[in-house]
Write a protein that holds these residues in place. Structure first.
Motif, mmCIF file in Angstrom:
data_model
loop_
_atom_site.group_PDB
_atom_site.id
_atom_site.type_symbol
_atom_site.label_atom_id
_atom_site.label_comp_id
_atom_site.label_asym_id
_atom_site.label_seq_id
_atom_site.Cartn_x
_atom_site.Cartn_y
_atom_site.Cartn_z
ATOM 1 N N GLY A 42 0.990 -1.281 -0.059
ATOM 2 C CA GLY A 42 0.077 0.084 -0.010
ATOM 3 C C GLY A 42 0.862 1.310 -0.047
ATOM 4 N N LEU A 43 1.982 1.247 0.682
ATOM 5 C CA LEU A 43 2.864 2.354 0.496
ATOM 6 C C LEU A 43 3.511 2.468 -0.951
ATOM 7 C CD1 LEU A 43 4.637 1.556 3.845
ATOM 8 C CD2 LEU A 43 3.053 3.429 3.544
ATOM 9 N N LEU A 44 3.259 1.606 -1.594
ATOM 10 C CA LEU A 44 3.589 1.681 -3.136
ATOM 11 C C LEU A 44 2.655 2.178 -4.045
ATOM 12 C CD1 LEU A 44 6.122 -1.563 -3.307
ATOM 13 C CD2 LEU A 44 6.880 1.099 -2.870
ATOM 14 N N GLY A 45 1.624 2.891 -3.430
ATOM 15 C CA GLY A 45 0.509 2.982 -4.197
ATOM 16 C C GLY A 45 0.451 3.973 -5.325
ATOM 17 N N PHE A 46 1.552 4.600 -5.546
ATOM 18 C CA PHE A 46 1.567 5.424 -6.860
ATOM 19 C C PHE A 46 1.753 4.439 -7.865
ATOM 20 C CE2 PHE A 46 5.457 4.848 -4.550
ATOM 21 C CZ PHE A 46 6.423 4.719 -5.692
ATOM 22 N N LEU A 47 2.013 3.210 -7.645
ATOM 23 C CA LEU A 47 2.367 2.326 -8.799
ATOM 24 C C LEU A 47 1.025 1.830 -9.292
ATOM 25 C CD1 LEU A 47 5.129 0.172 -7.296
ATOM 26 C CD2 LEU A 47 5.624 2.092 -9.176
ATOM 27 N N PRO A 48 0.935 1.354 -10.920
ATOM 28 C CA PRO A 48 -0.469 0.851 -11.065
ATOM 29 C C PRO A 48 -0.591 -0.497 -10.431
ATOM 30 C CG PRO A 48 1.244 1.179 -13.016
ATOM 31 C CD PRO A 48 1.886 1.242 -11.800
ATOM 32 N N VAL A 49 -1.803 -0.858 -10.399
ATOM 33 C CA VAL A 49 -2.452 -2.027 -9.616
ATOM 34 C C VAL A 49 -2.436 -1.647 -8.152
ATOM 35 C CG1 VAL A 49 -2.560 -4.386 -9.253
ATOM 36 C CG2 VAL A 49 -1.923 -3.500 -11.404
ATOM 37 N N LEU A 50 -1.408 -1.531 -7.770
ATOM 38 C CA LEU A 50 -1.464 -1.207 -6.194
ATOM 39 C C LEU A 50 -2.012 0.156 -5.892
ATOM 40 C CD1 LEU A 50 2.373 -2.221 -5.273
ATOM 41 C CD2 LEU A 50 0.442 -3.592 -5.324
ATOM 42 N N GLY A 51 -2.502 0.195 -4.563
ATOM 43 C CA GLY A 51 -3.238 1.485 -4.110
ATOM 44 C C GLY A 51 -3.047 1.699 -2.641
ATOM 45 N N PHE A 52 -2.983 2.993 -2.554
ATOM 46 C CA PHE A 52 -3.205 3.311 -0.822
ATOM 47 C C PHE A 52 -4.354 2.876 -0.119
ATOM 48 C CE2 PHE A 52 -0.853 6.918 -3.368
ATOM 49 C CZ PHE A 52 0.401 6.635 -2.582
ATOM 50 N N TRP A 53 -5.171 2.289 -0.877
ATOM 51 C CA TRP A 53 -6.486 1.486 -0.001
ATOM 52 C C TRP A 53 -5.822 0.535 0.666
ATOM 53 C CZ3 TRP A 53 -7.060 -3.433 -1.443
ATOM 54 C CH2 TRP A 53 -6.754 -3.699 -2.567
ATOM 55 N N MET A 54 -4.744 -0.269 0.520
ATOM 56 C CA MET A 54 -4.223 -1.249 1.003
ATOM 57 C C MET A 54 -3.647 -1.216 2.389
ATOM 58 S SD MET A 54 -2.094 -2.996 -2.411
ATOM 59 C CE MET A 54 -2.018 -4.552 -1.916
#
Length: 98
Positions: A42-54
């Motif tokens: 989630g801390l890598l939420g700026f990448l595609p597929v991953l998100g800060f919602w995690m």
């Protein structure tokens, strides 16, 4: 003759998110790994597929295992309830005034 004791069935742990119940793994290690990975990715939420919602989801999973994270969740729950209570109270006062 005595009856052999029956094993006690444990109810699976569940997480309630937006009114839906989701079962968590029975293994404590699996829950800690899942929660940690959700926070980390989630801390890598700026990448595609991953998100800060995690991040909040991972903290929710970890709150079932660690007292510190559980306290943070409870404080947030209380803060959120107070915040919502104030807003609903303000709306009720405005409705009475009009």
């Amino acid at each position: 003759m005595e009856k052999p004791e029956e094993p006690i069935e444990q109810k699976p742990r569940t997480i309630s998110i937006l009114g839906r119940e989701f079962a968590m793994p029975r293994s404590r290690i699996a829950r800690v790994i899942i929660g940690s990975l959700l926070v980390l990715f989630g801390l890598l939420g700026f990448l595609p597929v991953l998100g800060f919602w995690m991040v909040p989801l991972g903290l929710l999973v970890l709150s079932y295992e660690f007292a510190t994270v559980r306290r943070w969740r409870r404080r947030f729950d209380l803060w959120w309830a107070q915040r919502r209570g104030r807003r609903s109270g303000l709306a009720a006062r405005r409705a009475r005034r009009d």
